[in-house]
Design a protein around this motif. Structure first.
Motif, PDB file in Angstrom:
ATOM      1  N   THR A  80       0.830  -1.213   0.000  1.00 17.19           N
ATOM      2  CA  THR A  80       0.000   0.000   0.000  1.00 17.19           C
ATOM      3  C   THR A  80       0.858   1.255   0.000  1.00 17.19           C
ATOM      4  N   ALA A  81       2.103   1.136   0.490  1.00 17.20           N
ATOM      5  CA  ALA A  81       2.992   2.302   0.578  1.00 17.20           C
ATOM      6  C   ALA A  81       3.993   2.345  -0.572  1.00 17.20           C
ATOM      7  N   PHE A  82       3.870   1.440  -1.528  1.00 17.52           N
ATOM      8  CA  PHE A  82       4.836   1.397  -2.638  1.00 17.52           C
ATOM      9  C   PHE A  82       4.960   2.730  -3.380  1.00 17.52           C
ATOM     10  N   PRO A  83       3.851   3.442  -3.677  1.00 19.25           N
ATOM     11  CA  PRO A  83       4.006   4.725  -4.385  1.00 19.25           C
ATOM     12  C   PRO A  83       4.915   5.708  -3.642  1.00 19.25           C
ATOM     13  N   LEU A  84       4.821   5.749  -2.322  1.00 15.89           N
ATOM     14  CA  LEU A  84       5.688   6.646  -1.550  1.00 15.89           C
ATOM     15  C   LEU A  84       7.142   6.207  -1.669  1.00 15.89           C
ATOM     16  N   PHE A  85       7.397   4.904  -1.487  1.00 10.27           N
ATOM     17  CA  PHE A  85       8.770   4.415  -1.556  1.00 10.27           C
ATOM     18  C   PHE A  85       9.375   4.654  -2.937  1.00 10.27           C
ATOM     19  N   ASP A  86       8.598   4.416  -3.986  1.00  8.55           N
ATOM     20  CA  ASP A  86       9.113   4.596  -5.340  1.00  8.55           C
ATOM     21  C   ASP A  86       9.369   6.080  -5.637  1.00  8.55           C
ATOM     22  N   THR A  87       8.468   6.951  -5.187  1.00 11.69           N
ATOM     23  CA  THR A  87       8.673   8.394  -5.378  1.00 11.69           C
ATOM     24  C   THR A  87       9.914   8.867  -4.634  1.00 11.69           C
ATOM     25  N   PHE A  88      10.092   8.382  -3.398  1.00  7.22           N
ATOM     26  CA  PHE A  88      11.264   8.753  -2.602  1.00  7.22           C
ATOM     27  C   PHE A  88      12.538   8.244  -3.273  1.00  7.22           C
ATOM     28  N   ARG A  89      12.494   7.034  -3.836  1.00  7.81           N
ATOM     29  CA  ARG A  89      13.671   6.492  -4.532  1.00  7.81           C
ATOM     30  C   ARG A  89      14.076   7.407  -5.686  1.00  7.81           C
ATOM     31  N   ARG A  90      13.092   7.867  -6.446  1.00  9.97           N
ATOM     32  CA  ARG A  90      13.403   8.732  -7.597  1.00  9.97           C
ATOM     33  C   ARG A  90      13.917  10.102  -7.150  1.00  9.97           C
ATOM     34  N   MET A  91      13.413  10.594  -6.021  1.00  9.69           N
ATOM     35  CA  MET A  91      13.844  11.907  -5.536  1.00  9.69           C
ATOM     36  C   MET A  91      15.248  11.869  -4.940  1.00  9.69           C
TER      37      MET A  91
END
Length: 263
Positions: A80-91
């Protein structure tokens, strides 16, 4: 760099899948009761230790419940938190310590859910203790289950849930609000803590259903995990909140009517 970026999602899926497989094997094996409420003194190998060593039963129970709970969180909540983790990875892709920052983010997130697990298990243990000392409550334990189901249904309509959902549905905005990169390690951990708190705000009532219908049921975990992922991560997730709340309230009423008819 691009190859590493492409590896993130598969590795994340592999991590989540491994947690589900571990839970399934555990639930299908001879030690499935470790996932559920168990009398530790009745279990093979563990029982003699619990009977002979003072305090061992509580220590072993706490340890095994913690392992089971963290596996459940990895299986149910990390997706459920994958979008946050992926966005943080890109940032943070340009940071030399990006792996450390990601690890701190996940640890912070898991820490909040671990704390929630301690509180939930403590509440559940207190209810069982009260029920064991009350013959009427023990005979009508279904009332507790019906109340938890009704609570989960009512919470679907609460403004607090929808405020928390709004935070979880906007990962980029959430990161920019809580992470500046000035003290990257501390802020990464704090970001995980903050997101975990809002995630609990979205999902705590649905997670309590696990205690009503049976902690450790892989089928229920799959169903609840899918519902929570849909609510947070899909555009049509906004449309399932109220129907789900109504369904839970109807289920609670059905439980009451069934037992009232038997009585």
């Amino acid at each position: 760099m691009l190859a590493r970026s492409r590896l993130f999602a598969p590795l994340f899926v592999a991590l989540t899948g491994s947690a589900w497989i571990a839970l399934w094997i555990w639930d299908a094996g001879p030690y499935a009761r470790f996932l559920h409420h168990a009398s530790w003194t009745e279990l093979p190998l563990v029982g003699p230790i619990c009977r002979e060593v003072p305090g061992a039963s509580l220590t072993i129970a706490a340890l095994l419940h913690s392992v089971a709970w963290l596996l459940m969180i990895a299986a149910m909540m990390l997706p459920t938190a994958f979008p946050l983790f992926d966005t943080f990875r890109r940032m943070t892709v340009a940071h030399s310590n990006r792996r450390t920052l990601m690890a701190l983010l996940i640890v912070g997130y898991a820490t909040m859910w671990a704390l929630f697990g301690v509180l939930a298990h403590g509440f559940d243990a207190a209810l069982h203790l009260v029920a064991d000392q009350s013959a009427s409550l023990l005979a009508n334990g279904w009332l507790i289950g019906a109340a938890i189901v009704a609570l989960a249904g009512l919470y679907q309509f609460s403004s607090l849930k929808h405020r928390c959902l709004d935070k979880c549905r906007s990962p980029l905005m959430f990161i920019t609000e809580h992470w500046r990169g000035r003290s990257a390690r501390r802020e990464s951990f704090a970001l995980g803590i903050s997101h975990g708190a809002f995630c609990i705000g979205c999902c705590w009532a649905l997670m309590l259903l696990m205690f009503a219908v049976g902690t450790g049921s892989v089928g229920w975990m799959l169903a609840l995990g899918a519902i929570m992922s849909a609510e947070k991560n899909f555009s049509w997730g906004r449309s399932i909140g109220k129907p789900l709340g109504i369904a839970l309230l109807v289920w609670s009423a059905w439980i009451v009517l069934q037992h009232a008819r038997i009585a």
